[in-house]
Design an enzyme around this catalytic site. Structure first.
Site, mmCIF file in Angstrom:
data_model
loop_
_atom_site.group_PDB
_atom_site.id
_atom_site.type_symbol
_atom_site.label_atom_id
_atom_site.label_comp_id
_atom_site.label_asym_id
_atom_site.label_seq_id
_atom_site.Cartn_x
_atom_site.Cartn_y
_atom_site.Cartn_z
ATOM 1 N N CYS A 125 21.932 -24.196 -126.913
ATOM 2 C CA CYS A 125 23.201 -24.646 -126.556
ATOM 3 C C CYS A 125 23.037 -24.619 -125.312
ATOM 4 O O CYS A 125 22.734 -25.720 -124.607
ATOM 5 C CB CYS A 125 24.510 -24.117 -126.829
ATOM 6 S SG CYS A 125 25.747 -24.889 -126.496
ATOM 7 N N CYS A 126 22.362 -23.936 -124.267
ATOM 8 C CA CYS A 126 22.669 -23.538 -123.066
ATOM 9 C C CYS A 126 21.356 -24.138 -122.424
ATOM 10 O O CYS A 126 21.380 -25.222 -121.330
ATOM 11 C CB CYS A 126 21.859 -22.014 -122.646
ATOM 12 S SG CYS A 126 23.410 -20.870 -121.950
ATOM 13 N N CYS A 208 30.954 -21.313 -119.888
ATOM 14 C CA CYS A 208 31.432 -22.070 -120.397
ATOM 15 C C CYS A 208 32.341 -20.919 -121.392
ATOM 16 O O CYS A 208 32.751 -19.267 -121.262
ATOM 17 C CB CYS A 208 30.956 -23.009 -121.207
ATOM 18 S SG CYS A 208 29.397 -23.604 -120.975
ATOM 19 N N CYS A 211 32.526 -18.756 -124.149
ATOM 20 C CA CYS A 211 31.068 -17.624 -123.860
ATOM 21 C C CYS A 211 31.419 -16.712 -123.001
ATOM 22 O O CYS A 211 30.863 -16.265 -122.807
ATOM 23 C CB CYS A 211 29.520 -18.640 -123.634
ATOM 24 S SG CYS A 211 29.110 -19.673 -125.044
ATOM 25 N N CYS A 234 21.635 -18.631 -118.856
ATOM 26 C CA CYS A 234 21.847 -19.425 -119.232
ATOM 27 C C CYS A 234 20.349 -19.985 -119.473
ATOM 28 O O CYS A 234 19.925 -20.951 -120.308
ATOM 29 C CB CYS A 234 22.764 -20.196 -118.594
ATOM 30 S SG CYS A 234 22.492 -20.821 -116.671
HETATM 31 FE FE1 SF4 Z 1 27.016 -23.976 -124.763
HETATM 32 FE FE2 SF4 Z 1 28.077 -21.693 -123.896
HETATM 33 FE FE3 SF4 Z 1 25.306 -22.176 -122.210
HETATM 34 FE FE4 SF4 Z 1 27.755 -23.316 -122.679
HETATM 35 S S1 SF4 Z 1 27.541 -20.691 -121.859
HETATM 36 S S2 SF4 Z 1 25.838 -24.319 -122.910
HETATM 37 S S3 SF4 Z 1 28.914 -23.350 -124.623
HETATM 38 S S4 SF4 Z 1 25.603 -21.384 -125.580
#
Ligand code: SF4
Length: 238
Positions: A125-126, A208, A211, A234
């Site tokens: 996701c990151c 985010c 998280c 991240c």
């Molecule tokens: Fe995704 Fe969490 Fe990374 Fe944001 S901090 S990009 S929601 S995994």
């Protein structure tokens, strides 16, 4: 160490020489000295990245280089307060805020990869929502200012104020690397710098919303980031 040579409109610059000599010469320099050096060296080929946790670095850099591009990675998962801080920065400081977005919206990502990827595979996701979009946005620049500090994570302890970003073939400049949390607090209160209001709601480190958790007084300020997931970065600065 990778060596590449770029034409800048001035005599060509050997980036390897720049990184090595600047990292040594500026190791104990003040944040403003580092910013002045980088601005003189890279001209308009340097930008600044900000998570909009606060505007300390933006305030510092805009004093030396007004009009600088400020890249903000808008993941689609930010707190409303973070988006508000971005908008306030754009209104208050003489900088050019650029909203960097991932290729897919959150809805498109969920349709393709399922819901709550951040809970199942936060590294992916990151990568999709932060690392890849930022790397794309940084193309065209020769160097970037970051607000990383040595005292934030174990990974950052050995960083240098000027370093080679191997992943992106560019130079990373970290003017406040040597600052402590107390230095940050003092600079912001002395200069009335904008800060994300979540700091007053027990969020000392802000990412985010899915998280980022509140942190109890006395705990590691970064412990609310990806809490319980064994993740501390991240990937942008790895
Ligand atoms: Fe995704 Fe969490 Fe990374 Fe944001 S901090 S990009 S929601 S995994």
């Amino acid at each position: 160490m990778t060596t590449i040579t770029l034409e800048t409109g001035r005599p060509s610059l050997d980036l390897e020489d720049i990184v090595d000599s600047a990292a040594e010469a500026l190791a104990d320099a003040s944040a403003l000295e580092i910013i002045r050096w980088a601005s003189a060296t890279f001209g308009d080929r340097i930008c600044l990245t900000s998570s909009m946790s606060d505007a300390a670095l933006i305030h510092l850099v805009s004093k030396v280089k007004p009009g600088i591009d400020v890249l903000f990675v808008d993941t689609g998962y930010h707190f409303a307060e973070t988006i508000g801080t971005r908008d306030a920065v754009e209104a208050v400081y003489p900088v050019n805020v650029i909203n960097v977005q991932p290729t897919r919206t959150v809805a498109e990502q969920e349709a393709a990869l399922g819901p709550r990827l951040h809970g199942r595979n936060p590294d992916l996701c990151c990568h999709l929502r932060k690392v890849e979009p930022l790397s794309r946005a940084l193309e065209g620049y020769m160097a970037w200012f970051t607000g990383v500090r040595r005292d934030e994570t174990a990974n950052r302890k050995n960083m240098k104020v000027v370093s080679w970003d191997r992943k992106r073939n560019m130079i990373k400049v970290n003017p406040i690397l040597n600052w402590t949390e107390e230095d940050m607090d003092n600079y912001m209160s002395d200069n009335g710098v904008l800060i994300n209001p979540l700091h007053y709601d027990d969020y000392p480190s802000i990412g985010c919303e899915p998280c980022t958790a509140r942190v109890a007084p006395g705990e590691d300020p970064r412990s609310g980031r990806w809490a319980g997931m064994g993740k501390t970065e991240c990937g942008i600065h790895l």
